[in-house]
Write a protein that holds these residues in place. Structure first.
Motif, mmCIF file in Angstrom:
data_model
loop_
_atom_site.group_PDB
_atom_site.id
_atom_site.type_symbol
_atom_site.label_atom_id
_atom_site.label_comp_id
_atom_site.label_asym_id
_atom_site.label_seq_id
_atom_site.Cartn_x
_atom_site.Cartn_y
_atom_site.Cartn_z
ATOM 1 N N GLY A 31 -38.200 4.128 -31.149
ATOM 2 C CA GLY A 31 -36.807 3.741 -30.930
ATOM 3 C C GLY A 31 -36.003 3.917 -32.210
ATOM 4 O O GLY A 31 -34.815 4.217 -32.182
ATOM 5 N N ALA A 32 -36.655 3.724 -33.348
ATOM 6 C CA ALA A 32 -36.007 3.903 -34.652
ATOM 7 C C ALA A 32 -36.115 5.370 -35.064
ATOM 8 O O ALA A 32 -36.788 6.176 -34.418
ATOM 9 N N LYS B 43 -31.733 16.089 -32.519
ATOM 10 C CA LYS B 43 -31.665 15.100 -31.433
ATOM 11 C C LYS B 43 -30.485 15.391 -30.521
ATOM 12 O O LYS B 43 -30.607 15.422 -29.295
ATOM 13 N N SER C 124 -35.568 -6.570 -34.198
ATOM 14 C CA SER C 124 -35.000 -7.494 -33.203
ATOM 15 C C SER C 124 -33.490 -7.306 -33.176
ATOM 16 O O SER C 124 -32.747 -8.217 -32.844
ATOM 17 N N GLY C 125 -33.067 -6.084 -33.537
ATOM 18 C CA GLY C 125 -31.643 -5.755 -33.494
ATOM 19 C C GLY C 125 -31.285 -5.090 -32.183
ATOM 20 O O GLY C 125 -31.959 -5.300 -31.159
ATOM 21 N N ASN C 126 -30.258 -4.271 -32.217
ATOM 22 C CA ASN C 126 -29.754 -3.663 -30.983
ATOM 23 C C ASN C 126 -30.829 -2.875 -30.235
ATOM 24 O O ASN C 126 -31.059 -3.102 -29.034
ATOM 25 N N VAL C 127 -31.493 -1.967 -30.895
ATOM 26 C CA VAL C 127 -32.450 -1.099 -30.194
ATOM 27 C C VAL C 127 -33.623 -1.923 -29.669
ATOM 28 O O VAL C 127 -34.046 -1.786 -28.513
ATOM 29 N N ARG D 35 -24.601 3.514 -41.080
ATOM 30 C CA ARG D 35 -25.578 2.466 -41.410
ATOM 31 C C ARG D 35 -25.075 1.668 -42.600
ATOM 32 O O ARG D 35 -24.759 2.252 -43.642
ATOM 33 N N GLY E 293 -27.000 -2.435 -39.082
ATOM 34 C CA GLY E 293 -25.929 -3.192 -39.733
ATOM 35 C C GLY E 293 -24.535 -2.886 -39.207
ATOM 36 O O GLY E 293 -23.560 -3.490 -39.659
ATOM 37 N N ARG F 295 -30.521 -14.085 -32.802
ATOM 38 C CA ARG F 295 -30.308 -12.922 -33.670
ATOM 39 C C ARG F 295 -28.885 -12.380 -33.593
ATOM 40 O O ARG F 295 -28.291 -12.058 -34.606
ATOM 41 N N SER G 293 -39.930 -8.421 -34.473
ATOM 42 C CA SER G 293 -39.935 -8.731 -35.909
ATOM 43 C C SER G 293 -38.540 -8.613 -36.527
ATOM 44 O O SER G 293 -37.577 -8.244 -35.848
ATOM 45 N N ARG H 42 -25.379 -8.747 -44.107
ATOM 46 C CA ARG H 42 -26.093 -10.009 -43.844
ATOM 47 C C ARG H 42 -25.610 -11.104 -44.795
ATOM 48 O O ARG H 42 -25.519 -10.887 -46.003
ATOM 49 N N CYS I 5 -38.855 -0.045 -33.523
ATOM 50 C CA CYS I 5 -37.394 -0.034 -33.314
ATOM 51 C C CYS I 5 -36.651 -0.642 -34.497
ATOM 52 O O CYS I 5 -35.552 -1.179 -34.330
ATOM 53 N N GLY J 160 -29.189 6.831 -27.023
ATOM 54 C CA GLY J 160 -28.003 6.201 -27.624
ATOM 55 C C GLY J 160 -26.894 7.214 -27.815
ATOM 56 O O GLY J 160 -25.765 7.028 -27.334
HETATM 57 P P1 NDP Z 1 -29.840 -3.330 -36.131
HETATM 58 O O1 NDP Z 1 -29.146 -3.546 -37.412
HETATM 59 O O2 NDP Z 1 -29.229 -3.854 -34.875
HETATM 60 O O3 NDP Z 1 -31.327 -3.903 -36.203
HETATM 61 C C1 NDP Z 1 -32.230 -3.466 -37.193
HETATM 62 C C2 NDP Z 1 -33.498 -4.290 -37.079
HETATM 63 O O4 NDP Z 1 -34.479 -3.714 -37.931
HETATM 64 C C3 NDP Z 1 -33.324 -5.725 -37.523
HETATM 65 O O5 NDP Z 1 -34.225 -6.539 -36.833
HETATM 66 C C4 NDP Z 1 -33.678 -5.652 -39.014
HETATM 67 O O6 NDP Z 1 -34.110 -6.901 -39.555
HETATM 68 C C5 NDP Z 1 -34.812 -4.649 -38.981
HETATM 69 N N1 NDP Z 1 -34.883 -3.937 -40.257
HETATM 70 C C6 NDP Z 1 -33.915 -3.177 -40.839
HETATM 71 N N2 NDP Z 1 -34.309 -2.705 -42.011
HETATM 72 C C7 NDP Z 1 -35.550 -3.170 -42.192
HETATM 73 C C8 NDP Z 1 -36.501 -3.023 -43.224
HETATM 74 N N3 NDP Z 1 -36.236 -2.302 -44.322
HETATM 75 N N4 NDP Z 1 -37.699 -3.626 -43.047
HETATM 76 C C9 NDP Z 1 -37.965 -4.341 -41.917
HETATM 77 N N5 NDP Z 1 -37.100 -4.525 -40.916
HETATM 78 C C10 NDP Z 1 -35.920 -3.952 -41.062
HETATM 79 O O7 NDP Z 1 -30.072 -1.734 -36.018
HETATM 80 P P2 NDP Z 1 -30.398 -0.851 -34.735
HETATM 81 O O8 NDP Z 1 -31.219 -1.629 -33.782
HETATM 82 O O9 NDP Z 1 -29.127 -0.241 -34.281
HETATM 83 O O10 NDP Z 1 -31.266 0.335 -35.375
HETATM 84 C C11 NDP Z 1 -32.675 0.276 -35.487
HETATM 85 C C12 NDP Z 1 -33.255 1.668 -35.651
HETATM 86 O O11 NDP Z 1 -32.893 2.482 -34.527
HETATM 87 C C13 NDP Z 1 -32.762 2.451 -36.879
HETATM 88 O O12 NDP Z 1 -33.814 3.278 -37.346
HETATM 89 C C14 NDP Z 1 -31.664 3.324 -36.306
HETATM 90 O O13 NDP Z 1 -31.429 4.482 -37.106
HETATM 91 C C15 NDP Z 1 -32.267 3.682 -34.970
HETATM 92 N N6 NDP Z 1 -31.325 4.137 -33.950
HETATM 93 C C16 NDP Z 1 -30.277 3.345 -33.559
HETATM 94 C C17 NDP Z 1 -29.409 3.776 -32.587
HETATM 95 C C18 NDP Z 1 -28.345 2.889 -32.043
HETATM 96 O O14 NDP Z 1 -27.743 3.280 -31.030
HETATM 97 N N7 NDP Z 1 -28.085 1.729 -32.608
HETATM 98 C C19 NDP Z 1 -29.524 5.137 -32.005
HETATM 99 C C20 NDP Z 1 -30.739 5.845 -32.407
HETATM 100 C C21 NDP Z 1 -31.563 5.360 -33.374
HETATM 101 P P3 NDP Z 1 -33.156 -7.680 -40.626
HETATM 102 O O15 NDP Z 1 -31.962 -8.123 -39.831
HETATM 103 O O16 NDP Z 1 -34.005 -8.785 -41.130
HETATM 104 O O17 NDP Z 1 -32.823 -6.644 -41.665
#
Ligand code: NDP
Length: 444
Positions: free
Chosen positions: A342-343, A114, A239-242, A94, A168, A282, A261, A134, A317, A372
């Motif tokens: 999802g998170a 997990k 609105s990231g990967n998950v 991360r 990230g 995004r 979001s 970012r 997520c 994942g």
């Molecule tokens: P990304 O970096 O692709 O997306 C993260 C998203 O969450 C972005 O929209 C980001 O917004 C938002 N976000 C991050 N931190 C904060 C915060 N402090 N407050 C509000 N919004 C926030 O990450 P992933 O989608 O890969 O991961 C998301 C979650 O899923 C995490 O908890 C991760 O541990 C979990 N996960 C991921 C896996 C994977 O395969 N990628 C597997 C299993 C769990 P912004 O860009 O504005 O920061």
């Protein structure tokens, strides 16, 4: 047994001061374990709990790098190699300014259970840095990743420790990390990282796997109440990967996804989220969701949490502790039927209690987002056999794994007289698998 748990917990709190997220993750698992320890005193005799709460190895290192203006920056890198009873350490990296040892340890601890739940031969680990990608240029991100890997490479290996992405860290960062690993070691060791690009050792479905898996898990939960995603109002945070692939799978199953979001606020789009536009904004342009809202003519609400819009299915997520008691109460008032994480640890303990008391189906992250890492293990299988599987076959494997995790959680919850409690089911099923392996391997 309660005393034994309290004793180990006291030790965890004392030895790991200030690491709130880690404490929270340990308490959450311990809350489920009393009946298991009563039934299996051998775990207590062999000090399995104490050993499980102490990572096998914790690495902290300096990551110096130079930005485009020539300024030198010094970030901190982490890798916690948590438990290798079931296989090589496996878990993501991360990159986010909030990363410190307590976050990495909480994520590593969760990852152990997990990974056990997936049924695949993988141990648990996690890592990352307080670097914030970012707003950084491609060149800056590349130089940071190269510097990070210049230290980390000596601790990795396809049979030792296999990182992947997390917040990230997506395909771009995995590419730079893999490139540097290959350069330093002079080995094309595909199995050392997962989440790779499709032309250089990646697996189809890995990008989609966490979001898809979460929705497949939620669909299975809904089926236990004789219902499904079809026609349901769905809200997703992040609105990231998950989040993106949770949205896609929910839409494929007939769900109406109205909101998502980022860290700046949320977008409400009653016509239904336009995933292509969201991904362009995004993923490709790396712009905030407010720009999506502007382009789409949807509503953007700054600085507030997405749960206030109400949903029948809610999918957190984004990040840890993003769904609190007030948010849970708002969801219950709006008639929520199911929440699937999802998170990792996005729902606070009091919010989980509120949802469960209200009879809401609740799928904890260590079960619901295991798709994942399970697909990462499928990527490792393909790398080991120098093969690549079709999308359909890999997705079928993912669906099978998610269904079996779901069913194992329910069966274990039944066995321990907590019918329908996925939290208890996931914690106990994950714990017993790791604990049995630790017993078999002796005091190591
Ligand atoms: P990304 O970096 O692709 O997306 C993260 C998203 O969450 C972005 O929209 C980001 O917004 C938002 N976000 C991050 N931190 C904060 C915060 N402090 N407050 C509000 N919004 C926030 O990450 P992933 O989608 O890969 O991961 C998301 C979650 O899923 C995490 O908890 C991760 O541990 C979990 N996960 C991921 C896996 C994977 O395969 N990628 C597997 C299993 C769990 P912004 O860009 O504005 O920061």
């Amino acid at each position: 047994m309660r005393q034994q748990l309290a004793h180990v917990l006291e030790q965890v709190l004392r030895r790991n001061p200030g690491e709130q997220e880690f404490h929270q993750a340990v308490v959450e698992v311990f809350d489920s374990l009393e009946p298991v320890l009563r039934k299996n005193p051998q775990y207590v005799d062999a000090a399995v709990l104490e050993r499980l709460c102490e990572p096998e190895r914790q690495l902290i290192f300096r990551v110096p790098w130079v930005d485009d203006a020539g300024t030198v920056h010094t970030n901190r890198g982490f890798r916690v190699e948590y438990n290798s009873a079931l296989g090589p350490y496996k878990g993501g990296l991360r990159f986010h300014p909030s990363v410190y040892l307590g976050i990495v340890k909480f994520l590593g601890f969760e990852q152990v259970f997990k990974n056990a739940l997936t049924g695949m031969p993988i141990g648990g680990g996690k890592g990352g840095s307080d670097f914030d990608p970012r707003g950084r240029s491609q060149g800056e991100v590349m130089r940071f990743c190269q510097s990070f890997m210049t230290e980390l490479y000596r601790h990795l290996g396809e049979h030792t420790d296999v990182p992947a992405g997390d917040i990230g860290v997506g395909g771009r960062e995995i590419g730079y990390l893999f490139g540097q690993y290959k350069r330093i070691t002079n080995r094309y060791e595909s199995g050392v990282l997962t989440g790779k690009g499709l032309t250089w050792g990646g697996s189809l479905v890995r990008t989609e796997a966490t979001g898809y898996g979460t929705v497949l898990f939620a669909e299975r939960m809904l089926q236990t109440r004789g219902t499904s995603f079809d026609g349901r109002r769905v809200v997703v945070s992040g609105s990231g990967n998950v989040a993106q692939y949770a949205i896609q799978k929910a839409q494929q199953l007939g769900g109406h996804v109205v909101a998502c979001s980022d860290s700046t606020g949320y977008v409400l789009d009653e016509r239904g989220i336009d995933l292509d536009l969201l991904q362009q904004t995004r993923e490709v342009e790396r712009l905030p969701v407010s720009i999506y809202a502007e382009r789409r003519g949807a509503t953007f609400v700054p600085g507030r949490r997405v749960w206030e819009v109400g949903a029948q299915v809610a999918l957190p997520c984004a990040t840890q502790n993003e769904l609190d008691e007030d948010s849970a109460a708002a969801l219950v008032r709006s008639g929520v039927i199911a929440v699937a994480e999802g998170a990792n640890m996005p729902t606070t303990p009091s919010a989980v209690a509120l949802l469960r008391d209200a009879g809401v189906l609740f799928g904890p992250g260590k079960a619901a987002n295991a798709g994942g890492v399970a697909t990462s293990a499928l990527e490792m299988q393909q790398n080991a056999s120098r093969d690549s599987w079709s999308f359909e076959y890999t997705e079928e494997r993912l669906a099978g794994i998610m269904h079996s995790i779901h069913d194992r959680c329910l069966a274990t919850a039944d066995e321990y007289e907590a019918p329908g409690n996925y939290v208890v089911g996931a914690n106990i099923a994950g714990f017993t698998k790791v604990a049995d392996a630790m017993l078999a391997l002796g005091v190591v």
